[in-house]
Design a protein around this motif. Structure first.
Motif, short mmCIF file in Angstrom:
data_model
loop_
_atom_site.label_atom_id
_atom_site.label_comp_id
_atom_site.label_asym_id
_atom_site.label_seq_id
_atom_site.Cartn_x
_atom_site.Cartn_y
_atom_site.Cartn_z
N ASN A 53 1.07 -1.15 0.25
CA ASN A 53 0.20 0.23 0.17
C ASN A 53 1.09 1.38 0.21
O ASN A 53 1.54 1.36 0.72
N TRP A 224 -11.53 15.53 -5.80
CA TRP A 224 -11.19 14.08 -6.42
C TRP A 224 -11.91 13.92 -7.53
O TRP A 224 -13.03 14.17 -7.94
N ASN A 246 -8.63 14.46 3.75
CA ASN A 246 -9.25 13.06 2.71
C ASN A 246 -7.47 13.05 1.95
O ASN A 246 -6.43 13.77 1.55
N ALA A 248 -5.55 9.56 -0.75
CA ALA A 248 -5.81 8.38 -1.63
C ALA A 248 -5.51 7.17 -0.49
O ALA A 248 -3.73 7.24 -0.84
N LEU A 249 -5.63 6.25 -0.37
CA LEU A 249 -4.84 5.00 -0.29
C LEU A 249 -4.85 3.82 -1.61
O LEU A 249 -5.77 3.30 -2.16
N HIS A 251 -3.47 0.22 -3.27
CA HIS A 251 -3.08 -0.81 -3.02
C HIS A 251 -2.67 -1.37 -4.18
O HIS A 251 -3.50 -1.72 -4.62
N THR A 258 -6.14 -1.31 -6.63
CA THR A 258 -7.39 -0.28 -6.22
C THR A 258 -7.03 1.18 -5.51
O THR A 258 -5.66 0.85 -4.94
N ILE A 259 -7.63 1.70 -5.29
CA ILE A 259 -8.27 2.63 -5.22
C ILE A 259 -9.15 2.97 -3.54
O ILE A 259 -10.39 2.93 -4.34
N GLU A 260 -8.50 3.59 -2.86
CA GLU A 260 -9.46 4.12 -1.93
C GLU A 260 -9.67 5.78 -1.25
O GLU A 260 -8.05 5.73 -1.10
N LYS A 261 -10.50 6.19 -1.16
CA LYS A 261 -10.88 7.54 -0.75
C LYS A 261 -10.81 7.17 0.72
O LYS A 261 -11.64 6.88 1.59
N LYS A 262 -9.37 7.92 1.49
CA LYS A 262 -9.62 7.82 2.89
C LYS A 262 -9.79 9.12 3.36
O LYS A 262 -9.73 10.18 3.14
#
Length: 264
Positions: A53, A224, A246, A248-249, A251, A258-262
């Motif tokens: 990550n 975003w 915010n 982006a995490l 992986h 994969t992209i997650e908004k955190k």
């Protein structure tokens, strides 16, 4: 004896707090040098892996309280290999701003790699970035992935055709032996009004035609946006800004991501 006390206090303050003094707002006197090279070396010393990550964050300018909380959040995690700070570290490209940011980034226990933003080029900001962090165009790698970071702040050079450096980008994309993935990182996205319109087709062609290109990573717009704006399979991510807390995490697992908004 008492009449010397004010001078003694002043001397002590100057000797212990001299970093607080700014002799000129455009001075080039960074507290740190070569931070990107140091952090890339730290990253290179870590065991390589094809599954990892990393965090993408952008536009920390002025948001020092939020950045303090980001530092704490990252240090509380144990599942992130490194952080990319995707430009606009500063608001006016001033030395004291660079020093405030560097002091905070140095608290993060994992490698942090910084990219040049358009605000970072104001005043003597480009020179400060080069001294504090290193070249504005550079590469690094981790595991099976190569990262190409470059200056795409075309407006700051009056759209003179030199930014981004398209021949350099092509050369770095060609040099992909031993890698499964190639990620390109820059502050301004190629479809932004601050990107040189004449160079957009070449940028897109170089990335879109490369079989290992996975992501083009950006910030700048303070919003975003995850999209595929061209007729290829490359994702273009514009991360939000620190003021909204915010990031982006991302992986990476083999040749997938994969992209997650955190939020933090």
């Amino acid at each position: 004896m008492n009449r010397f006390l004010p001078f003694l206090i002043l001397a002590l303050c100057f000797s212990s707090c001299k970093k607080m003094f700014v002799y000129h707002p455009n001075e080039v006197r960074p507290d740190e040098t070569g931070l990107n090279a140091k952090n890339i070396a730290k990253l290179s010393s870590m065991p390589p892996t094809s599954s990892f990550n990393f965090i993408l964050i952008g536009d920390t300018q002025r948001f020092y309280d939020e950045l303090d909380d980001f530092v704490k959040m990252v240090n509380d995690r144990n599942d992130v290999a490194f952080v990319i700070l995707d430009g606009d570290l500063t608001d006016f490209g001033l030395g004291f701003e660079y020093n405030l940011i560097a002091e905070r980034l140095n608290r993060i226990r994992i490698p942090v790699i910084a990219v040049l933003g358009n605000h970072d080029m104001l005043a003597n900001g480009t020179l400060l970035f080069r001294k504090m962090f290193g070249p504005e165009n550079f590469t690094f790698s981790y595991g099976n992935s190569k990262f190409i970071a470059l200056n795409t702040n075309s407006r700051e050079t009056d759209f003179d055709g030199t930014v981004p450096d398209i021949p350099w980008l092509q050369q770095q994309m060609n040099d992909d032996a031993g890698f499964t993935n190639v990620f390109v990182v820059s502050h301004v996205a190629p479809f932004s009004g601050d990107f040189d319109r004449k160079l957009e087709p070449a940028y897109q062609r170089i990335i879109g035609s490369h079989p290992k290109a996975r992501l083009s990573l950006h910030a700048h717009e303070h919003m975003w946006n995850l999209t595929q704006p061209y007729e290829d399979d490359v994702d273009y991510l514009q991360v939000g800004y620190s003021g909204e807390r915010n990031y982006a995490l991302i992986h990476v697992n083999g040749d997938n991501h994969t992209i997650e908004k955190k939020y933090y």
